[in-house]
Design a protein around this motif. Structure first.
Motif, PDB file in Angstrom:
ATOM      1  N   LYS A 318       0.971  -1.329   0.007  1.00  0.00           N
ATOM      2  CA  LYS A 318       0.171  -0.019  -0.025  1.00  0.00           C
ATOM      3  C   LYS A 318       0.617   1.289  -0.104  1.00  0.00           C
ATOM      4  N   ASN A 319       0.729   2.247  -0.859  1.00  0.00           N
ATOM      5  CA  ASN A 319       1.458   3.615  -0.898  1.00  0.00           C
ATOM      6  C   ASN A 319       3.225   3.132  -0.651  1.00  0.00           C
ATOM      7  N   ASN A 320       3.543   2.074  -1.564  1.00  0.00           N
ATOM      8  CA  ASN A 320       4.759   1.820  -1.755  1.00  0.00           C
ATOM      9  C   ASN A 320       5.357   1.134  -0.301  1.00  0.00           C
ATOM     10  N   SER A 321       4.480   0.755   0.459  1.00  0.00           N
ATOM     11  CA  SER A 321       5.050   0.243   1.727  1.00  0.00           C
ATOM     12  C   SER A 321       4.212  -1.026   2.064  1.00  0.00           C
ATOM     13  N   ILE A 322       5.062  -1.937   2.643  1.00  0.00           N
ATOM     14  CA  ILE A 322       4.300  -3.432   2.952  1.00  0.00           C
ATOM     15  C   ILE A 322       3.618  -3.229   4.228  1.00  0.00           C
ATOM     16  N   TYR A 323       2.308  -3.490   4.407  1.00  0.00           N
ATOM     17  CA  TYR A 323       1.883  -3.577   5.407  1.00  0.00           C
ATOM     18  C   TYR A 323       1.344  -5.070   5.880  1.00  0.00           C
ATOM     19  N   TRP A 324       1.227  -5.366   6.955  1.00  0.00           N
ATOM     20  CA  TRP A 324       0.782  -6.642   7.713  1.00  0.00           C
ATOM     21  C   TRP A 324      -0.653  -6.629   7.755  1.00  0.00           C
ATOM     22  N   LYS A 325      -1.458  -7.279   7.479  1.00  0.00           N
ATOM     23  CA  LYS A 325      -2.941  -7.460   7.671  1.00  0.00           C
ATOM     24  C   LYS A 325      -3.427  -8.780   8.354  1.00  0.00           C
ATOM     25  N   ILE A 326      -4.313  -8.665   9.035  1.00  0.00           N
ATOM     26  CA  ILE A 326      -4.932  -9.805   9.686  1.00  0.00           C
ATOM     27  C   ILE A 326      -5.876 -10.633   8.497  1.00  0.00           C
ATOM     28  N   ILE A 327      -5.898 -12.031   8.692  1.00  0.00           N
ATOM     29  CA  ILE A 327      -6.676 -12.537   7.418  1.00  0.00           C
ATOM     30  C   ILE A 327      -8.003 -12.957   8.198  1.00  0.00           C
TER      31      ILE A 327
END
Ligand code: ZN
Length: 327
Positions: A318-327
């Motif tokens: 997202k916006n050139n950054s890696i985000y961690w998300k819950i599944i």
């Protein structure tokens, strides 16, 4: 292992011809590494040896003298893993004619051991990928190989899992990677003692040195804990600190520590997505010095990778950054 506080200790007595030397380290936490001497045939097997340096070698010889052991009585030096506080002095000891043994995969890590710009290269790239600030990246880039690490070359003996050859005692190598990719524990059948290096420690959990996303170091670490749990042993003699007389409950505690940390991460991610570096700040809100911040980053990423492999979280750009998300 370094970067944490342990209590200072006096030498403790172990049974059946096993001696313990708490050898000083050039830092205060932990201030000592445990060197063990296991009686065998007409001499001793030494487990770990402390950092490089003439003063540390003299100290070691003094301790040996108190035990009435001469360096020529040491038949074999075994390093539990490739950290300077455990094998820094090994080259000096080899010069005295003592053969040196490490686990067989150690040959892949000798260059990294000898040159810390190589050793920390992946970590820098990985931290950059996960939004670490420039100050952190510059700190990693400025790390130089310390003299206390010494320089090592290919060990004389490359250990495999199972009984150690040419040793009278029934001493077994157990591959226990996690805290280090080459870490082993040693099981002495007659005393039911496990020499655990830094894999299992009495007061702290060793850090998990994650520096890329292709290895699930925390999964390796917990599998190694399970491996030791299954062995019928009575005492753990660790690389730092006092002996562990209730090893199974200590292993359970260590597993619980990691379970709690993964739960904490999941709770943060239930609220919002975070970059890797934001998660470091969530988990470690207090200001840390450069070394402890590095350990905090690696610890955090180890848990994120672990949860990703368990199918609980995922990465998203997202916006050139890696985000961690819950599944
Ligand atoms: Zn250590």
């Amino acid at each position: 292992m370094y970067g944490y506080i342990l209590f200072e200790l006096k030498s403790f007595n172990l049974k059946n011809g096993i001696h313990h030397i708490p050898l000083e380290l050039p830092w205060s936490s932990p201030g000592f590494v445990n060197v063990y001497l296991i009686e065998d045939k007409d001499g001793f097997i030494m487990v770990d040896c402390g950092v490089n340096g003439d003063s540390y070698y003299s100290l070691l010889l003094e301790y040996l003298q108190k035990l009435e052991i001469h360096i020529s009585n040491i038949n074999l030096l075994i390093g539990t893993h490739m950290h300077s506080d455990h094998i820094g002095l090994s080259t000096k000891i080899r010069e005295s004619g003592v053969p040196f043994a490490l686990f067989k995969n150690s040959v892949d890590f000798i260059d990294d051991y000898n040159d810390w710009s190589l050793r920390f290269k992946n970590l820098k790239d990985y931290a950059e990928k996960h939004n670490a600030p420039n100050s952190f990246l510059n700190d990693i880039a400025s790390i130089e190989t310390p003299s206390y690490a010494g320089k090592i070359s290919k060990p004389d003996i490359l250990l495999d899992e199972g009984k150690i050859k040419d040793v009278k005692r029934n001493l077994t190598t157990i591959f226990t990677p996690g805290h280090d990719r080459t870490e082993i524990s040693l099981f002495d059948e007659s005393t039911k003692i496990i020499f655990s290096g830094d894999h299992i420690l009495p007061k702290i959990t060793p850090f998990i040195p994650t520096d890329n996303e292709n290895e699930d170091m925390l999964a390796n670490y917990t599998q190694s804990l399970d491996k030791i749990y299954e062995i019928d042993h009575e005492i753990i003699a660790p690389g730092h600190g006092d002996i562990i007389s209730k090893p199974h409950s200590r292993i359970e505690q260590m597993k619980l520590h990691h379970k709690r940390r993964t739960e904490k991460i999941l709770n943060f991610l239930k609220e919002s997505d975070f970059t890797g570096w934001e998660m470091v700040e969530n988990l470690f809100p207090r200001k840390l010095d450069a070394l402890n911040l590095r350990l905090a980053f690696q610890e955090t990423m180890a848990h994120l990778i672990y949860l990703e492999n368990k199918g609980r979280i995922k990465q998203e750009n997202k916006n050139n950054s890696i985000y961690w998300k819950i599944i």
